[in-house]
Design an enzyme around this catalytic site. Sequence first.
Site, mmCIF file in Angstrom:
data_model
loop_
_atom_site.group_PDB
_atom_site.id
_atom_site.type_symbol
_atom_site.label_atom_id
_atom_site.label_comp_id
_atom_site.label_asym_id
_atom_site.label_seq_id
_atom_site.Cartn_x
_atom_site.Cartn_y
_atom_site.Cartn_z
ATOM 1 N N SER A 1 9.073 -0.826 -10.428
ATOM 2 C CA SER A 1 9.877 -1.925 -10.073
ATOM 3 C C SER A 1 9.412 -3.154 -9.776
ATOM 4 O O SER A 1 9.838 -4.217 -9.908
ATOM 5 C CB SER A 1 10.214 -1.451 -8.479
ATOM 6 N N ILE A 2 7.853 -3.243 -9.538
ATOM 7 C CA ILE A 2 7.327 -4.673 -9.831
ATOM 8 C C ILE A 2 7.388 -5.323 -10.962
ATOM 9 O O ILE A 2 7.624 -6.492 -10.979
ATOM 10 C CB ILE A 2 6.104 -4.617 -9.029
ATOM 11 N N ALA B 1 -2.023 -5.867 -8.975
ATOM 12 C CA ALA B 1 -1.769 -4.504 -9.077
ATOM 13 C C ALA B 1 -2.884 -3.890 -8.064
ATOM 14 O O ALA B 1 -2.618 -3.504 -6.925
ATOM 15 C CB ALA B 1 -1.481 -3.702 -10.330
ATOM 16 N N ARG B 2 -3.755 -3.280 -8.865
ATOM 17 C CA ARG B 2 -5.167 -2.943 -8.252
ATOM 18 C C ARG B 2 -6.214 -3.332 -8.974
ATOM 19 O O ARG B 2 -6.269 -3.284 -10.305
ATOM 20 C CB ARG B 2 -4.941 -1.201 -8.308
ATOM 21 N N ASP C 1 -5.412 -11.404 -7.603
ATOM 22 C CA ASP C 1 -5.149 -11.081 -6.142
ATOM 23 C C ASP C 1 -5.561 -9.856 -5.708
ATOM 24 O O ASP C 1 -5.606 -9.494 -4.354
ATOM 25 C CB ASP C 1 -3.662 -11.065 -5.914
ATOM 26 N N GLU D 1 -12.596 -3.974 -2.800
ATOM 27 C CA GLU D 1 -12.045 -5.144 -2.082
ATOM 28 C C GLU D 1 -12.448 -4.575 -0.528
ATOM 29 O O GLU D 1 -12.324 -3.282 -0.359
ATOM 30 C CB GLU D 1 -11.004 -5.831 -2.149
ATOM 31 N N HIS E 1 -5.623 -10.727 -1.758
ATOM 32 C CA HIS E 1 -4.585 -9.466 -1.827
ATOM 33 C C HIS E 1 -3.365 -10.213 -0.964
ATOM 34 O O HIS E 1 -3.053 -9.508 0.151
ATOM 35 C CB HIS E 1 -5.252 -8.347 -1.194
ATOM 36 N N GLY F 1 -0.205 -10.152 -2.273
ATOM 37 C CA GLY F 1 0.893 -9.467 -3.089
ATOM 38 C C GLY F 1 2.380 -9.205 -2.224
ATOM 39 O O GLY F 1 3.169 -9.925 -2.377
ATOM 40 N N SER F 2 1.902 -8.827 -0.858
ATOM 41 C CA SER F 2 3.173 -8.079 -0.246
ATOM 42 C C SER F 2 3.424 -9.231 1.186
ATOM 43 O O SER F 2 4.051 -8.715 2.252
ATOM 44 C CB SER F 2 3.257 -6.991 0.312
#
Length: 319
Positions: free
Chosen positions: A157-158, A237-238, A262, A267, A285, A287-288
């Site tokens: 979805s991303i 992502a990761r 990001d 981390e 980080h 992202g969201s």
Amino acid sequence: MADRLLVTRRLPEAVERRAAAQYDALLNEGDVKLTSAELVERSRGAAAILCAPGDRLDAATVAALDASVKVVGTFSVGFDHVDAKALEARGIALVNTPDVLSVATAEITMLLLLAAARRAGEGERLLRAGLWTGWTPTQLIGRQVSGLRLGIYGMGSIGREVAAMARGFGMAVHYRNRRRLPAEMEAGAIYHESEDEFLGVCDVLSLNAPATPETTKWLNAARIEMLPEGAIVVNAARGALVDDEALIAALRSGRVSAAGLDVYDGEPKVHPGYLALENAVLLPHLGSATRTARDAMGHLALDGIAGVLAGERPANRVV
């Protein structure tokens, strides 16, 4: 009496308000990261735990959880910080927050892409240091993204949201995925069966896959060599998807012209090699990190927890 819910980190106000209304909620008002021992101790008597990516629920921690715990919710899509198999072995459900943060994370991906291509980080540092002496014809010349080929590794979805945004910038979209998508979901994106063919067309490579044993350090030295000379790498992502030593070496040599990151392996620690690189755009980080996404994540996690405790199988249940 309401079920007890342990919330391990400070969450958006609306989410905490709902948690307190529905449960006997143990909130972390100081937002102090819990050790595994503290998490286990605070969860005693709790029916559910709502954790976050910084919390490590490894096999030993899961084994020590009280028998009262029926479900763990994670305030994230990814759940590599949780030993899902250990939870499943104990009969503890796991729910996550898919889809609701896709747009926000795709926006950060595009921000990183544009900032890396147009050398925005370098420009801001120059200005803040008081070293900018005015416009010149050759200053900080970057790459125009329109017309570039964007390769998306992981067309979930991303990844699909990234593709939609990239088309607005006139980019040609290519992708690599575990399986090819239906034509209506591809929306014109070009699927590649082989890695070398895929990587060979990636003027920009966007990593949007989950962290799994198969994807750990996927972007290594050998795959970097398959990219076009001067490619740009973006990862929202990761961090585990990247072999840091290989990417840092490629950024230093110019084999990869720029990167936008990001997320980081291990981390909040960041490989020190990135910090001195002018051609690396680094974000913490984010992202969201929009109100819309974070509220939706919290409510979805709470929906999943409530469903499990009610004896249902919610759509966001992982195990």
